[in-house]
Design a protein around this motif. Structure first.
Motif, PDB file in Angstrom:
ATOM      1  N   LEU A   1       0.831  -1.211   0.000  1.00 12.00           N
ATOM      2  CA  LEU A   1       0.000   0.000   0.000  1.00 12.00           C
ATOM      3  C   LEU A   1       0.865   1.260   0.000  1.00 12.00           C
ATOM      4  N   SER A   2       0.451   2.232  -0.790  1.00 11.29           N
ATOM      5  CA  SER A   2       0.985   3.579  -0.742  1.00 11.29           C
ATOM      6  C   SER A   2      -0.061   4.488  -1.377  1.00 11.29           C
ATOM      7  N   PHE A   3       0.299   5.722  -1.703  1.00 12.77           N
ATOM      8  CA  PHE A   3      -0.690   6.673  -2.195  1.00 12.77           C
ATOM      9  C   PHE A   3      -0.133   7.476  -3.362  1.00 12.77           C
TER      10      PHE A   3
ATOM     11  N   ARG B   1      -3.461   2.919  -3.148  1.00 14.18           N
ATOM     12  CA  ARG B   1      -3.452   1.795  -4.085  1.00 14.18           C
ATOM     13  C   ARG B   1      -2.501   0.725  -3.570  1.00 14.18           C
ATOM     14  N   ALA B   2      -2.681  -0.498  -4.006  1.00 17.43           N
ATOM     15  CA  ALA B   2      -1.819  -1.617  -3.617  1.00 17.43           C
ATOM     16  C   ALA B   2      -1.022  -2.090  -4.823  1.00 17.43           C
ATOM     17  N   VAL B   3      -0.191  -1.204  -5.355  1.00 16.37           N
ATOM     18  CA  VAL B   3       0.597  -1.520  -6.556  1.00 16.37           C
ATOM     19  C   VAL B   3       2.068  -1.139  -6.392  1.00 16.37           C
TER      20      VAL B   3
ATOM     21  N   ASP C   1       8.659   1.502  -1.409  1.00 13.86           N
ATOM     22  CA  ASP C   1       7.730   2.628  -1.543  1.00 13.86           C
ATOM     23  C   ASP C   1       6.477   2.457  -0.685  1.00 13.86           C
ATOM     24  N   ALA C   2       6.471   1.426   0.152  1.00  9.94           N
ATOM     25  CA  ALA C   2       5.294   1.153   0.982  1.00  9.94           C
ATOM     26  C   ALA C   2       5.042   2.284   1.972  1.00  9.94           C
ATOM     27  N   LEU C   3       3.784   2.562   2.198  1.00  8.14           N
ATOM     28  CA  LEU C   3       3.333   3.620   3.092  1.00  8.14           C
ATOM     29  C   LEU C   3       3.406   3.163   4.542  1.00  8.14           C
ATOM     30  N   PRO C   4       4.132   3.899   5.404  1.00  7.77           N
ATOM     31  CA  PRO C   4       4.072   3.563   6.828  1.00  7.77           C
ATOM     32  C   PRO C   4       2.717   3.993   7.403  1.00  7.77           C
TER      33      PRO C   4
ATOM     34  N   GLY D   1     -16.527   4.576  -2.594  1.00  7.54           N
ATOM     35  CA  GLY D   1     -15.834   3.571  -1.788  1.00  7.54           C
ATOM     36  C   GLY D   1     -14.342   3.493  -2.053  1.00  7.54           C
ATOM     37  N   SER D   2     -13.810   4.395  -2.894  1.00  4.78           N
ATOM     38  CA  SER D   2     -12.364   4.422  -3.126  1.00  4.78           C
ATOM     39  C   SER D   2     -11.667   4.921  -1.862  1.00  4.78           C
ATOM     40  N   LEU D   3     -10.461   4.465  -1.633  1.00  2.00           N
ATOM     41  CA  LEU D   3      -9.735   4.772  -0.406  1.00  2.00           C
ATOM     42  C   LEU D   3      -8.777   5.947  -0.613  1.00  2.00           C
TER      43      LEU D   3
END
Length: 102
Positions: free
Chosen positions: A15-17, A25-27, A32-35, A80-82
């Motif tokens: 996950l990151s943004f 998004r989970a790509v 690059d992962a979001l803490p 419903g998008s995050l």
């Protein structure tokens, strides 16, 4: 996730943004992962806060779902998008489920 197809590399489901709009998004690859900070609400649920370094004031960096369809940053985002743009009072609550593979 098991059996989830890869989009770019072997390690691309973190996950990151996005820079534009802070859509989650989970790509992303691991580096690059979001803490994410999980904040205990006290009723067995948690709120999630974006802890990406350098974003400044974190009071509007909580996770939640959009209430309706949105056109933003050149993309259509269904209800419903995050996103990670909300105050703590508007943040969604989540349950943590432990899934231990044997």
């Amino acid at each position: 996730w098991p059996n989830m197809p890869y989009t770019n590399a072997k390690d691309d489901h973190w996950l990151s943004f996005t820079n534009c709009g802070k859509w989650v998004r989970a790509v992303y690859c691991r580096q690059d992962a979001l803490p994410i900070k999980f904040i205990d609400v006290g009723d067995g649920t948690y709120k999630m806060q974006n802890m990406w370094p350098g974003l400044g004031n974190r009071s509007k960096l909580y996770f939640s779902y959009t209430a309706g369809d949105s056109q933003n940053c050149g993309y259509e985002h269904p209800k419903g998008s995050l996103r990670t743009i909300y105050t703590e009072g508007s943040a969604m609550k989540v349950n943590l489920v432990w899934n231990v593979e044997r």
